[in-house]
Scaffold this active site. Structure first.
Site, PDB file in Angstrom:
ATOM      1  CB  THR A  14      -0.993  -0.006   1.307  1.00 33.93           C
ATOM      2  OG1 THR A  14      -1.803  -1.049   1.111  1.00 33.93           O
ATOM      3  CG2 THR A  14      -1.797   1.394   1.211  1.00 33.93           C
ATOM      4  CB  SER A  57       0.476  -8.115   1.468  1.00 30.81           C
ATOM      5  OG  SER A  57       1.147  -6.953   1.990  1.00 30.81           O
ATOM      6  CB  THR A  89       0.146  -3.774   6.263  1.00 31.65           C
ATOM      7  OG1 THR A  89      -0.855  -3.651   5.783  1.00 31.65           O
ATOM      8  CG2 THR A  89       0.828  -2.288   6.192  1.00 31.65           C
ATOM      9  CG  ASP A  90      -2.841  -7.495   3.472  1.00 30.49           C
ATOM     10  OD1 ASP A  90      -3.427  -6.675   4.293  1.00 30.49           O
ATOM     11  OD2 ASP A  90      -3.462  -7.763   2.384  1.00 30.49           O
TER      12      ASP A  90
END
Length: 330
Positions: A14, A57, A89-90
């Site tokens: 992101t 991710s 971030t996932d």
């Protein structure tokens, strides 16, 4: 005094996504663009940027992480005082722990990302990148293994997890908390880990063939048969409480282990540790350990999966794997 040198490697996520207006975003920004978007970085360190990949991710695979490891090692060997990796971030916590198992330098290796893309109000990527460069350039962060810096908080890779789907404060270390915070462009480090583990051998590039299964209410253990047909290298179970299964599930898992499969359990609660001698009924943690299940301690299922992948790739025996898992999960 010359400014410290920090290498910034971009992997996507992101923090590197954009789109016109408020449309759904896609990866667009490379490492140079990310660095250029935060001019104040030049006041903190001399930045050397490099794009490793630019993917979301879910598309990150072991080869991306190992490429990031190579980049970080080469950067340090070329004079960098620290390294920052930008990442979606996932799956950031998994890549961070993967790297933490392998990182063999004193220099800080810091992962960061963003919960809000650059095209929306309140985008957190620039602040997170600044916090990470501050952390990577701080002498106090040396020798701490891999760190994760978001929302002006600094966490150990072995503890941090994404605990919320959308909040800017998504990254937490359940049960422990951060080891430091960024205040006025300085790292305020309050805690250091009691133990820093020796790095493990770097595995070959291959798929991580280790499923994670959560044991639910009314578990009849039928999932064991399905898993066995896929010939996994190992199995991680998110058990209830401090490490408990229903009797049918416990019996089915014991049968799998009789065929040579390594099985590790952790708690499905999201915080805390498995125990070893608190409960003694059939399917309890004490019973499962007697049957051969390895307790994962404080490590969550995602980290145990990565750890097992690295240990199996190194050629460790089942007993060595048991000892290593329990040692790192204490």
């Amino acid at each position: 005094m010359p400014k410290p040198i920090v290498a910034v490697g971009a992997l996507g996520g992101t923090i590197a996504m954009s789109a016109p207006g408020m449309e759904a975003v896609k990866p667009e920004l490379d490492a140079a663009a990310l660095v250029a978007s935060v001019p104040v970085l030049e006041d903190v360190a001399e930045i050397r940027s490099h794009s490793i990949s630019n993917v979301p991710s879910p598309a990150i695979v072991p080869s991306n992480v190992l490429a990031a490891l190579d980049f970080a090692r080469e950067a340090v060997d070329s004079g960098a005082d620290g390294v920052v990796l930008t990442h979606g971030t996932d799956t950031l916590e998994e890549s961070a722990y993967f790297l933490d198992l392998l990182w063999d330098r004193e220099e800080p290796l810091v992962l960061t990302g963003a919960m809000r893309s650059p095209n929306v109000p309140g985008a957190d990527g620039p602040a997170n990148l600044l916090a990470s460069v501050v952390t990577a350039s701080a002498p106090e962060a040396r020798g701490m293994g891999v760190l994760v810096a978001l929302d002006d908080t600094v966490h150990l890779a072995r503890l941090v997890t994404k605990s919320h789907a959308t909040a800017v404060s998504a990254f937490q270390s359940p049960g422990w908390g951060p080891v430091g915070r960024i205040v006025e462009r300085k790292l305020r480090l309050m805690l250091r880990p009691a133990r820093v583990f020796d790095p493990l051998p770097v595995p070959d590039v291959r798929d991580i063939e280790i499923p994670i299964v959560q044991s639910p209410f009314g578990d009849d253990g039928q999932w064991v048969t399905a898993i066995a047909t896929s010939n996994p290298r190992a199995l991680v179970i998110e058990a209830s409480g401090a490490g408990h299964l229903s009797i049918p599930a416990a019996d089915a898992v014991e049968e799998l282990m009789g065929e040579g499969l390594i099985v590790v359990m952790t708690t499905r609660t999201g915080s805390g540790s498995t125990t070893e001698h608190t409960y003694g009924y059939p399917g309890s943690e004490e019973d499962l350990i007697v049957r051969g299940v390895i307790p994962g301690g404080f490590l969550n299922a995602r980290r145990l999966r990565i750890l097992l992948h690295v240990l199996l790739s190194s050629g460790m025996t089942p007993n060595q794997i048991r000892n290593e898992v329990q040692f790192r999960g204490e």
